[in-house]
Design a protein around this motif. Structure first.
Motif, short mmCIF file in Angstrom:
data_model
loop_
_atom_site.label_atom_id
_atom_site.label_comp_id
_atom_site.label_asym_id
_atom_site.label_seq_id
_atom_site.Cartn_x
_atom_site.Cartn_y
_atom_site.Cartn_z
N ALA A 6 -8.65 3.41 -8.93
CA ALA A 6 -8.20 4.32 -7.66
C ALA A 6 -7.39 3.22 -6.88
O ALA A 6 -6.79 3.72 -6.13
CB ALA A 6 -9.25 4.80 -6.95
N LYS A 58 1.19 6.40 -7.15
CA LYS A 58 0.32 7.45 -7.45
C LYS A 58 0.73 9.01 -7.25
O LYS A 58 0.59 9.76 -8.11
CB LYS A 58 -0.94 7.17 -6.65
CG LYS A 58 -2.09 7.86 -6.88
CD LYS A 58 -3.49 7.65 -5.98
CE LYS A 58 -3.80 6.31 -6.13
NZ LYS A 58 -5.04 6.04 -5.66
N LYS A 90 1.85 1.74 -3.31
CA LYS A 90 0.85 2.18 -4.33
C LYS A 90 0.76 3.80 -4.06
O LYS A 90 0.48 4.50 -5.24
CB LYS A 90 -0.53 1.45 -4.21
CG LYS A 90 -0.28 0.03 -4.51
CD LYS A 90 -1.58 -0.91 -4.00
CE LYS A 90 -2.99 -0.31 -4.36
NZ LYS A 90 -4.11 -0.90 -3.76
N ASN A 120 -0.70 0.07 -10.17
CA ASN A 120 -1.89 -0.51 -10.26
C ASN A 120 -2.11 -1.04 -12.03
O ASN A 120 -3.07 -0.68 -12.81
CB ASN A 120 -2.98 0.91 -10.31
CG ASN A 120 -4.59 0.39 -9.94
OD1 ASN A 120 -4.70 -0.73 -9.27
ND2 ASN A 120 -5.41 0.69 -10.40
N GLU A 134 -8.66 0.86 -5.02
CA GLU A 134 -9.42 0.88 -3.88
C GLU A 134 -9.98 -0.63 -3.56
O GLU A 134 -10.12 -1.13 -2.62
CB GLU A 134 -10.38 1.78 -3.58
CG GLU A 134 -10.08 3.25 -3.70
CD GLU A 134 -11.36 4.22 -3.77
OE1 GLU A 134 -10.94 5.48 -3.78
OE2 GLU A 134 -12.15 3.96 -4.09
N ILE A 135 -10.14 -1.38 -4.81
CA ILE A 135 -10.60 -2.86 -4.71
C ILE A 135 -9.72 -3.68 -5.75
O ILE A 135 -9.03 -3.07 -6.60
CB ILE A 135 -11.99 -2.89 -5.07
CG1 ILE A 135 -12.32 -2.48 -6.45
CG2 ILE A 135 -12.77 -2.09 -4.12
CD1 ILE A 135 -14.06 -2.77 -6.72
N PRO A 140 -13.57 2.73 -8.83
CA PRO A 140 -12.83 2.24 -7.35
C PRO A 140 -11.50 1.37 -8.09
O PRO A 140 -10.32 1.14 -7.26
CB PRO A 140 -13.73 1.44 -6.61
CG PRO A 140 -14.96 1.04 -7.68
CD PRO A 140 -14.67 2.15 -8.41
N ASP A 158 -9.79 -8.07 -0.98
CA ASP A 158 -9.92 -6.83 -1.49
C ASP A 158 -10.68 -6.99 -2.92
O ASP A 158 -11.24 -5.98 -3.41
CB ASP A 158 -8.75 -5.98 -1.81
CG ASP A 158 -8.14 -5.46 -0.60
OD1 ASP A 158 -8.83 -5.29 0.57
OD2 ASP A 158 -6.81 -5.23 -0.38
N GLU A 199 0.82 -1.23 0.02
CA GLU A 199 0.10 -0.12 0.01
C GLU A 199 0.82 1.20 0.18
O GLU A 199 0.41 2.34 -0.67
CB GLU A 199 -0.92 0.02 1.35
CG GLU A 199 -2.01 -1.18 1.23
CD GLU A 199 -2.94 -1.12 -0.10
OE1 GLU A 199 -3.26 0.13 -0.75
OE2 GLU A 199 -3.34 -2.27 -0.53
#
Length: 404
Positions: free
Chosen positions: A128, A56, A52, A98, A130-131, A125, A177, A49
């Protein structure tokens, strides 16, 4: 075709290489240590994380998506050298940026074929980070190399679809996730056109009737970094008809549109894996001695390293040509080349990694070096996204048509 990278590609390459050296490669050992302390092996280590967030922040995000509205807006030719760089650390770098399968293909499907509500609920998402997501196509009861064999039923019942079937090797499905499946099944199993029998629907993971049964191993690995490869059962799982992607009967065409970019992305990363293997091979050769002299002075080692370098340069040119064709004449126009790289790249990279393993001796098959995992991943790609023999069959038929 111009062999020089354009200014934007060069700038992104420089930034990505610096990101790999400063953040990704140092994080490899950290990620392994953190994973050993997690309550579940399927959870994501904290350092991932962190990677990531840094990627980003640096604008090294969604590089794979040519759609400028949702992604970086790069062409296949611009993305190819970037994907190669991430292939040097396939467990971390694609996820950190990603750009990891199967999310990449699923995002492409949603961007190209999803309606506005589907994009809002699932694509945003995913973009982003997120999932996560999974693509449920392969089945244990049939030869899934022929997608028309699929037996999962998608039956309409009023305003709902009822999905019944069993899938396996569904990449990413073990990751907690992973919130959404794109499921391919038959809405018209008796239809006259076998390529219009299939459809794709969105099935949320928490839908009643969906059971992620077990993790499938790959050469003994559970592949935690990619969220595993699960067996998933759909037992009369119900979703609204609005979860249909595109139109009924469009599933086969969507699958083909999805798999073309997916195949070349795998080959781009495979070249990076081969480069990592060559680097490890050379470092090992100059640091170890056997029978009174360094391994680097052994003739057979010279042959392995030279052959590996020649092979990688050949593969890279073919992959770049394929990327250029996809950009200029479309995926259909590049069909022969896509199949050629899918046949040539995994088998050649497997051989390079195999030589690197041999040079490392017992260390090559151990967990102390990444080679065994690299080998398992590369060897699997001789089956995934269509086994070599299917691509050989199709490519040969196309060649023979010229003389019929």
């Amino acid at each position: 075709m111009d062999f020089a990278f354009d200014a934007r590609t060069e700038e992104l390459r420089a930034r990505l290489l610096a990101f790999m050296d400063e953040y990704v490669h140092p994080a490899e050992a950290v990620a392994h240590e953190q994973r050993e302390r997690l309550a579940s092996p399927w959870e994501t280590p904290a350092v991932v994380e962190e990677l990531k967030a840094e990627a980003k922040r640096q604008g090294l995000w969604n590089l794979f998506l040519p759609d400028a509205e949702h992604g970086a807006g790069l062409t296949n030719l611009q993305y190819a050298p970037l994907a190669e760089i991430t292939g040097r650390s396939p467990q971390l770098a694609p996820t950190a940026t990603n750009c990891a399968a199967p999310d990449t293909g699923n995002m492409e499907v949603l961007a190209q074929f999803g309606d506005e509500a589907q994009k809002k609920q699932w694509l945003e998402p995913l973009l982003a980070g997120e999932i996560r997501s999974a693509f449920a196509m392969t089945e244990p009861e049939v030869a899934s190399s022929d997608a028309t064999n699929i037996t999962t039923h998608i039956e309409r019942d009023g305003d709902e679809y009822v999905i019944t079937g069993r899938k396996w090797y569904i990449s990413g499905a073990m990751n907690p996730d992973c919130k959404i499946f794109i499921v391919m099944g038959k809405t018209d199993p008796d239809g006259p056109d076998i390529r219009r029998q299939q459809s794709m629907v969105l099935v949320p993971r928490d839908t009643p009737g969906v059971t992620v049964r077990r993790a499938m191993q790959v050469f003994g690995y559970e592949d935690h970094w990619h969220g595993g490869h699960a067996e998933v059962v759909f037992d009369h799982a119900r979703v609204p008809v609005t979860n249909l992607i595109g139109e009924e009967g469009g599933g086969f065409a969507i699958a083909q549109a999805r798999l073309g970019p997916g195949r070349i992305h795998h080959c781009m990363r495979l070249i990076g894996m081969a480069e990592r293997a060559i680097e490890l091979m050379c470092r090992r050769a100059v640091s170890r001695e056997a029978f009174g002299r360094p391994l680097a002075q052994q003739g057979v080692i010279h042959n392995w390293i030279a052959d590996a370098r020649v092979t990688v340069e050949q593969l890279r040119l073919l992959v770049l040509k394929t990327a250029w064709l996809m950009d200029t004449v479309g995926n259909r126009g590049a069909h022969t080349e896509i199949q050629a790289i899918k046949i040539a790249t995994p088998r050649a990279v497997v051989d390079i990694i195999d030589k690197a393993i041999q040079l490392h001796g017992a260390g090559g098959v151990s967990q102390d070096f990444p080679l065994a995992e690299l080998y398992a991943g590369a060897r699997t790609l001789m089956i995934a996204d269509g086994p070599d023999e299917v691509h050989q069959r199709s490519l040969a038929r196309r060649e023979l048509k010229k003389y019929a």
